[in-house]
Scaffold this active site. Structure first.
Site, PDB file in Angstrom:
ATOM      1  N   THR A 215     -28.583 -12.320  21.990  1.00 36.15           N
ATOM      2  CA  THR A 215     -27.324 -12.242  22.772  1.00 36.15           C
ATOM      3  C   THR A 215     -27.245 -13.251  24.008  1.00 36.15           C
ATOM      4  O   THR A 215     -28.529 -13.396  24.426  1.00 36.15           O
ATOM      5  CB  THR A 215     -27.062 -10.785  23.327  1.00 36.15           C
ATOM      6  OG1 THR A 215     -26.701  -9.932  22.264  1.00 36.15           O
ATOM      7  CG2 THR A 215     -25.939 -10.930  24.395  1.00 36.15           C
ATOM      8  N   ILE A 244     -20.194  -1.011  17.120  1.00 35.03           N
ATOM      9  CA  ILE A 244     -20.006  -1.940  18.267  1.00 35.03           C
ATOM     10  C   ILE A 244     -21.108  -1.608  19.179  1.00 35.03           C
ATOM     11  O   ILE A 244     -21.578  -0.558  19.417  1.00 35.03           O
ATOM     12  CB  ILE A 244     -18.703  -1.454  19.025  1.00 35.03           C
ATOM     13  CG1 ILE A 244     -17.335  -1.929  18.202  1.00 35.03           C
ATOM     14  CG2 ILE A 244     -18.306  -1.982  20.531  1.00 35.03           C
ATOM     15  CD1 ILE A 244     -16.193  -1.132  18.759  1.00 35.03           C
ATOM     16  N   GLY A 245     -21.695  -2.668  19.948  1.00 33.60           N
ATOM     17  CA  GLY A 245     -22.998  -2.422  20.784  1.00 33.60           C
ATOM     18  C   GLY A 245     -22.628  -2.263  21.920  1.00 33.60           C
ATOM     19  O   GLY A 245     -21.500  -1.983  22.589  1.00 33.60           O
ATOM     20  N   ASP A 246     -23.415  -2.701  23.065  1.00 31.28           N
ATOM     21  CA  ASP A 246     -23.126  -2.520  24.469  1.00 31.28           C
ATOM     22  C   ASP A 246     -22.707  -3.901  25.074  1.00 31.28           C
ATOM     23  O   ASP A 246     -21.847  -3.849  26.279  1.00 31.28           O
ATOM     24  CB  ASP A 246     -24.556  -2.517  25.005  1.00 31.28           C
ATOM     25  CG  ASP A 246     -25.630  -3.622  25.030  1.00 31.28           C
ATOM     26  OD1 ASP A 246     -25.564  -4.124  23.860  1.00 31.28           O
ATOM     27  OD2 ASP A 246     -26.069  -4.408  25.886  1.00 31.28           O
ATOM     28  N   THR A 266     -29.295  -7.763  27.280  1.00 31.52           N
ATOM     29  CA  THR A 266     -29.626  -7.935  25.958  1.00 31.52           C
ATOM     30  C   THR A 266     -30.665  -6.897  25.540  1.00 31.52           C
ATOM     31  O   THR A 266     -31.497  -6.570  26.211  1.00 31.52           O
ATOM     32  CB  THR A 266     -30.016  -9.260  25.797  1.00 31.52           C
ATOM     33  OG1 THR A 266     -30.569  -9.511  24.274  1.00 31.52           O
ATOM     34  CG2 THR A 266     -31.229  -9.874  26.575  1.00 31.52           C
ATOM     35  N   GLY A 267     -30.296  -6.612  24.341  1.00 32.37           N
ATOM     36  CA  GLY A 267     -31.498  -5.416  23.988  1.00 32.37           C
ATOM     37  C   GLY A 267     -30.851  -4.789  22.774  1.00 32.37           C
ATOM     38  O   GLY A 267     -29.674  -4.719  22.261  1.00 32.37           O
ATOM     39  N   HIS A 268     -31.398  -3.598  22.460  1.00 31.63           N
ATOM     40  CA  HIS A 268     -30.870  -2.496  21.516  1.00 31.63           C
ATOM     41  C   HIS A 268     -29.517  -1.674  22.119  1.00 31.63           C
ATOM     42  O   HIS A 268     -29.970  -0.672  22.809  1.00 31.63           O
ATOM     43  CB  HIS A 268     -31.985  -1.515  21.208  1.00 31.63           C
ATOM     44  CG  HIS A 268     -31.702  -0.817  20.031  1.00 31.63           C
ATOM     45  ND1 HIS A 268     -32.681  -0.146  19.202  1.00 31.63           N
ATOM     46  CD2 HIS A 268     -30.527  -0.394  19.513  1.00 31.63           C
ATOM     47  CE1 HIS A 268     -32.161   0.518  17.978  1.00 31.63           C
ATOM     48  NE2 HIS A 268     -30.934   0.250  18.093  1.00 31.63           N
ATOM     49  N   GLY A 269     -28.698  -2.174  22.076  1.00 32.31           N
ATOM     50  CA  GLY A 269     -27.439  -1.944  22.413  1.00 32.31           C
ATOM     51  C   GLY A 269     -27.193  -0.214  22.618  1.00 32.31           C
ATOM     52  O   GLY A 269     -26.435   0.230  23.596  1.00 32.31           O
TER      53      GLY A 269
HETATM   54  N1  ASP Z   1     -27.230  -5.897  22.889  1.00 33.85           N
HETATM   55  C1  ASP Z   1     -26.549  -6.435  21.553  1.00 33.85           C
HETATM   56  C2  ASP Z   1     -26.063  -5.274  20.569  1.00 33.85           C
HETATM   57  O1  ASP Z   1     -26.796  -4.366  20.874  1.00 33.85           O
HETATM   58  C3  ASP Z   1     -27.674  -7.086  20.717  1.00 33.85           C
HETATM   59  C4  ASP Z   1     -28.595  -8.257  21.518  1.00 33.85           C
HETATM   60  O2  ASP Z   1     -28.938  -8.198  22.832  1.00 33.85           O
HETATM   61  O3  ASP Z   1     -28.834  -9.268  21.008  1.00 33.85           O
HETATM   62  O4  ASP Z   1     -25.091  -5.706  20.248  1.00 33.85           O
END
Ligand code: ASP
Length: 350
Positions: A215, A244-246, A266-269
């Site tokens: 992201t 839908i993510g974060d 950015t990360g595991h949303g």
């Molecule tokens: N945070 C984003 C999501 O979970 C993924 C990412 O950071 O690449 O959609």
């Protein structure tokens, strides 16, 4: 006491680029400036190691991060708003296949791209967000248009696409976002999930071990002392249709408040949503008087890590203090302050 911890924070944040003495000099220069301007960006966190990247890839990431920083900083130098700077920086990364945003976005399980983005203005508390669009070329531009030209904060799917059309935003076919390397990631992810012989929920844990998020995000401070933060993404590889993510969730993936800080994540949303990571960091700055580094570390290495969540954030306060904590192997990141550019990828770089 806050001054002392702030100095410590900056010393740490700049380690690797400057000596301690030089870092302190940088601190004074920064805080003494009447109107500091600064920009910090990220291009995703994850299992990013030297073994995983060739020298050419490394150079390409550094160059693109620098291009994004220069684009946003040019806006700030000309007296433009922090929101305009965030948009300029993010659009450079949306247009690059290197990142999981715009061109180069990851694939859903069904082989399509569904894009999310959000932006927040730290002066007014206004915000705009978009989830699950498939044909809008620049999701961050749509988020900004929703903030400025609609009475809503968040639009999704077909309704968001229709609004984008009405506002005359650039439209593309979903295949515009295609790239071979992301398609290969989808094939690999499906294979990993299938092989795990676990129910879907468990299988995602295996996927998480080798995940490169990608992201993009930016936080800017303009000449009027206003902060803005924005985030744009294709989400997570092999995500379900409609997930839908974060990134488009105000308070989870994006937050900005002149009285505390601006954050892009950015990360595991799913974890960032559950622990409202971006807003939690700024709440610690606001109510507990923590520095951006203290607050970022507490949430990324404390709360999030304990919960099993992986990823990172970029943070900046209204004085231009910057922190970039992450609990993964690497995070594409960079900042520009006093005209000086710094970009980094791996854990041991700052
Ligand atoms: N945070 C984003 C999501 O979970 C993924 C990412 O950071 O690449 O959609």
């Amino acid at each position: 006491m806050k001054i002392k911890t702030t100095l410590t924070m900056l010393t740490l944040a700049l380690a690797g680029t400057f000596t301690t003495a030089a870092a302190n000099a940088e601190t004074h220069e920064q805080t003494d400036r009447e109107k500091p301007i600064a920009l910090v960006i990220h291009g995703g966190a994850g299992t990013i190691t030297r073994a995983n990247l060739s020298e050419e890839q490394e150079a390409a990431y550094h160059a693109k991060l620098e291009q994004a920083l220069q684009a946003g900083y040019a806006v700030l130098e000309q007296g433009g708003s922090s929101t305009d700077a965030v948009i300029s920086a993010i659009q450079v990364m949306e247009d690059s296949p290197l990142f999981n945003a715009g061109k180069g976005a990851v694939y859903t399980w069904d082989g399509e791209h569904e894009l999310d983005a959000s932006i927040m203005d730290g002066a007014t508390g206004n915000a705009g967000a978009v989830a699950g669009v498939k044909t809008v070329k620049s999701p961050i531009e749509l988020a900004r248009t929703i903030m400025d030209k609609s009475v809503h904060v968040m639009l999704s799917g077909d309704g968001a696409a229709q609004f984008a059309q009405q506002q005359g935003l650039a439209e593309v076919d979903n295949s515009y976002f295609d790239t071979d390397h992301r398609y290969q990631q989808l094939i690999d992810a499906k294979e990993t999930i299938r092989k795990s012989e676990q129910p879907e929920q468990q299988a995602w844990r295996y996927l998480d071990l080798d995940y490169k998020y990608g992201t993009v995000g930016a936080v800017a401070l303009d000449q009027s002392g206003n902060l803005s933060a924005g985030t744009s993404t294709g989400g997570m590889t092999a995500k379900r249709y409609g997930r839908i993510g974060d990134s488009p969730i105000i308070g989870a993936g994006t937050w900005a408040d002149n009285n505390s800080c601006g954050v892009s994540a950015t990360g595991h949303g799913e974890y960032f949503i559950r622990y409202h990571v971006a807003a939690d960091i700024c709440a610690r700055v606001k109510y507990q008087n923590q520095t951006v580094e203290e607050a970022g570390d507490a949430v990324i290495h404390g709360v999030l890590e304990q919960a099993g969540g992986t990823g990172g954030v970029i943070i900046m306060d209204a004085q231009g203090h910057i922190a970039t904590p992450f609990n993964t192997e690497g995070m594409y990141r960079g900042y520009i302050r006093n005209g000086k550019v710094h970009t980094a990828i791996y854990k041991d770089e700052d």
